[in-house]
Every structure is written in C-alpha cells, then in structure tokens.
Design a protein around this motif. Structure first.
Motif, PDB file in Angstrom:
ATOM      1  N   GLN A 181     -65.900  16.661  -3.601  1.00 52.62           N
ATOM      2  CA  GLN A 181     -65.216  17.888  -3.998  1.00 52.62           C
ATOM      3  C   GLN A 181     -64.900  18.786  -2.811  1.00 52.62           C
ATOM      4  OE1 GLN A 181     -64.315  18.684  -7.500  1.00 52.62           O
ATOM      5  NE2 GLN A 181     -64.483  16.473  -7.217  1.00 52.62           N
ATOM      6  N   VAL A 197     -61.711  20.835  -2.918  1.00 47.70           N
ATOM      7  CA  VAL A 197     -60.778  20.150  -3.815  1.00 47.70           C
ATOM      8  C   VAL A 197     -60.566  21.029  -5.046  1.00 47.70           C
ATOM      9  CG1 VAL A 197     -60.522  18.126  -5.326  1.00 47.70           C
ATOM     10  CG2 VAL A 197     -61.397  17.854  -2.993  1.00 47.70           C
ATOM     11  N   TRP A 251     -58.234  17.945 -10.252  1.00 50.40           N
ATOM     12  CA  TRP A 251     -59.033  16.720 -10.103  1.00 50.40           C
ATOM     13  C   TRP A 251     -59.400  16.160 -11.472  1.00 50.40           C
ATOM     14  CZ3 TRP A 251     -64.193  15.547 -11.305  1.00 50.40           C
ATOM     15  CH2 TRP A 251     -64.760  14.450 -10.628  1.00 50.40           C
ATOM     16  N   ALA A 298     -61.241   7.922  -9.560  1.00 46.38           N
ATOM     17  CA  ALA A 298     -62.026   8.692  -8.597  1.00 46.38           C
ATOM     18  C   ALA A 298     -62.948   7.728  -7.860  1.00 46.38           C
ATOM     19  CB  ALA A 298     -62.821   9.791  -9.290  1.00 46.38           C
ATOM     20  N   LEU A 332     -58.321   9.376  -6.203  1.00 46.49           N
ATOM     21  CA  LEU A 332     -58.907  10.667  -5.877  1.00 46.49           C
ATOM     22  C   LEU A 332     -60.265  10.428  -5.245  1.00 46.49           C
ATOM     23  CD1 LEU A 332     -58.323  12.656  -9.195  1.00 46.49           C
ATOM     24  CD2 LEU A 332     -57.492  13.377  -6.952  1.00 46.49           C
TER      25      LEU A 332
END
Length: 274
Positions: free
Chosen positions: A97, A108, A113, A124, A93
């Motif tokens: 954002q 996002v 998330w 992330a 990920l």
C-alpha cells in the motif's frame, strides 16, 4: 489497511542515485534544463521513458517540468507500465500500500486499489512489482514536482488495448488526476535506424493513430489504451522530446529510443482569446 507492506525501492543506486541528496541534485538539474511546456491547458496525460536517468532522465524531465505548475492541483497519479520481469495475464496491482524511494514514501490510493480488484483481469500480486523498474523510476520525478499525492500503480501484461482503455476511463477523474504511461520506444537498433523508426512511431502517436506494436514501444499496450481514450476525450497530443540513448549517454551502434508526449484537453471556447 493496518500494517500493510511497503514496496521498497528496487533500482535505487542502479537506475537512479540511491542517495537522496545526490538524487535531488540530479532531478533539479534535469528539470531546470528542460524546456517548459507552452500550453493554455495543463496536460491530462503524459508518456515518459523509463531507462536509467543518465539515459532517459533528461527526456522524461521535459514532461515533468510541465507538471510542476500543477503541484497543488494533482492529488492522484494513475501510473501504468509494461511488466518486464514477470508474466502478467492482465493487470497487476501491488499488495503493498506504499511505494518507497530515497525521497520518501508514496501511498497507494486504497479506494481505487479495492475497486480495480472487482475486475476479473486485475490481480493483486507483489511479485511482478518486486524488481520492476518502469513505475519506480517515475516516482522521484513525481515526488519532486508534486505535493502530496496518491498512486494507482498498474503493471500491464497480456491485457487488450480495449481493457486498458476501460481501466483508464474508470480512473479518469478530473483535474486532480494525472495519467502517466511509462514506455521506451525501439530497442537495440543503430542510431540512424532508431531515429527513423522512432520518428515514425511518434508521428503515429501525434495523429492518435493506433495501434502500436511492441517493436515500436515496450509499453505499446498501455499506450494504445491511452490513445483510444484520448480520441474519445478529444485530447491533443504534443511532442515534448524525442531522443535516444545515443544522444544522451550511450554508444550509437545499438540504442534505445525515448520520447515524452503530453496530452492536453481542448481549451474551452469561452476561455479562448478573440
């Protein structure tokens, strides 16, 4: 998330026009030239290519033109593609954002998330996303055919097909959610060989017969996960387009293959015409 970083457009001006006016014009031309879908049900998932727009844009447009009638329905897009630029153990990920393109910003989905990071194979990390094109090139199409939506952007590395299927199941949602798998087909064969190879790959996909390998499609792993879930949900695949760079804008001695395939939920019995 206050002051969350923005993932800026990395391949604007290279894979697609960097000027928003030129980009809008090119997208409008490709979408208007695309043959629309003929289906009672809207697609739940699509496979689309991710090369430069002059090469694969017209093929991708055949899928996105069919999404346009869902403009006010789709509010979440789950977007998976292969990590080309940096090795990823499972899934990556972004920390960012928001994804930016010349057409604006795409947020996002923060709830997804956060939830995805409870999986041990999800990290992330902005680094794999920083120069990755396979997700970014889908965004201007999505920004054109949809109203406001939130994005779940995942790069797939050394994950298993089963892990991809688990992730897709967890994000499946309802009619508000569209699954997009970004993948090209074969790479750097002659035009004739590519047509044969890619035709066989598409036939395999239309039978929901897996798995593909990475010689058949760079996004084989996310595709294989989708095929598993499509079988489980009884989705019906439909070929929208199959071409290669020799058909669009490139020479024919060494080509890259592209397809667009839509996956439809079955029509409920009560809505069928008798």
């Amino acid at each position: 998330m206050a002051n969350a970083p923005i993932r800026p457009a990395a391949v604007a001006g290279f894979f697609y026009p960097g000027d928003h006016r030129v980009l809008r014009t090119q997208l409008a031309e490709m979408l208007s030239a695309a043959v629309p879908l003929e289906s009672v049900m809207p697609p739940k998932a699509i496979i689309v290519p991710h090369a430069g727009y002059i090469y694969s844009g017209p093929v991708a447009a055949t899928a996105y033109a069919g999404i346009a009638p869902l403009r006010d329905r789709i509010r979440r897009v789950v977007l998976l593609g292969p990590a080309h630029r940096m090795a990823v153990a499972g899934f990556a990920l972004p920390v960012a954002q928001t994804f930016a393109t010349p057409l604006g910003e795409v947020p996002v989905c923060q709830a997804d998330w956060a939830e995805l990071q409870t999986r041990p194979d999800v990290v992330a990390d902005d680094r794999p996303h920083a120069m990755e094109h396979c997700l970014e090139v889908q965004l201007p199409f999505l920004q054109t055919v949809l109203d406001s939506f939130r994005l779940v952007p995942l790069l797939v590395g050394g994950a298993s097909d089963q892990a991809v299927a688990e992730v897709l199941e967890s994000l499946w949602g309802g009619p508000e959610t569209l699954i997009v798998i970004s993948s090209d087909l074969s790479h750097f064969h002659s035009y004739r060989d590519a047509r044969s190879l890619d035709g066989a790959t598409v036939d395999q996909l239309l039978r929901l017969d897996g798995p593909l390998d990475h010689e058949q499609a760079c996004g084989a792993t996310p595709i294989n996960g989708l095929v598993r879930v499509a079988r489980r949900h009884g989705l019906r695949p439909q070929l929208l387009d199959l071409r290669n760079s020799g058909d669009t804008a490139g020479p024919r001695d060494s080509v890259v293959g592209y397809t667009s395939i839509a996956f439809f939920e079955q029509v409920p019995h009560e809505s069928r015409q008798h």
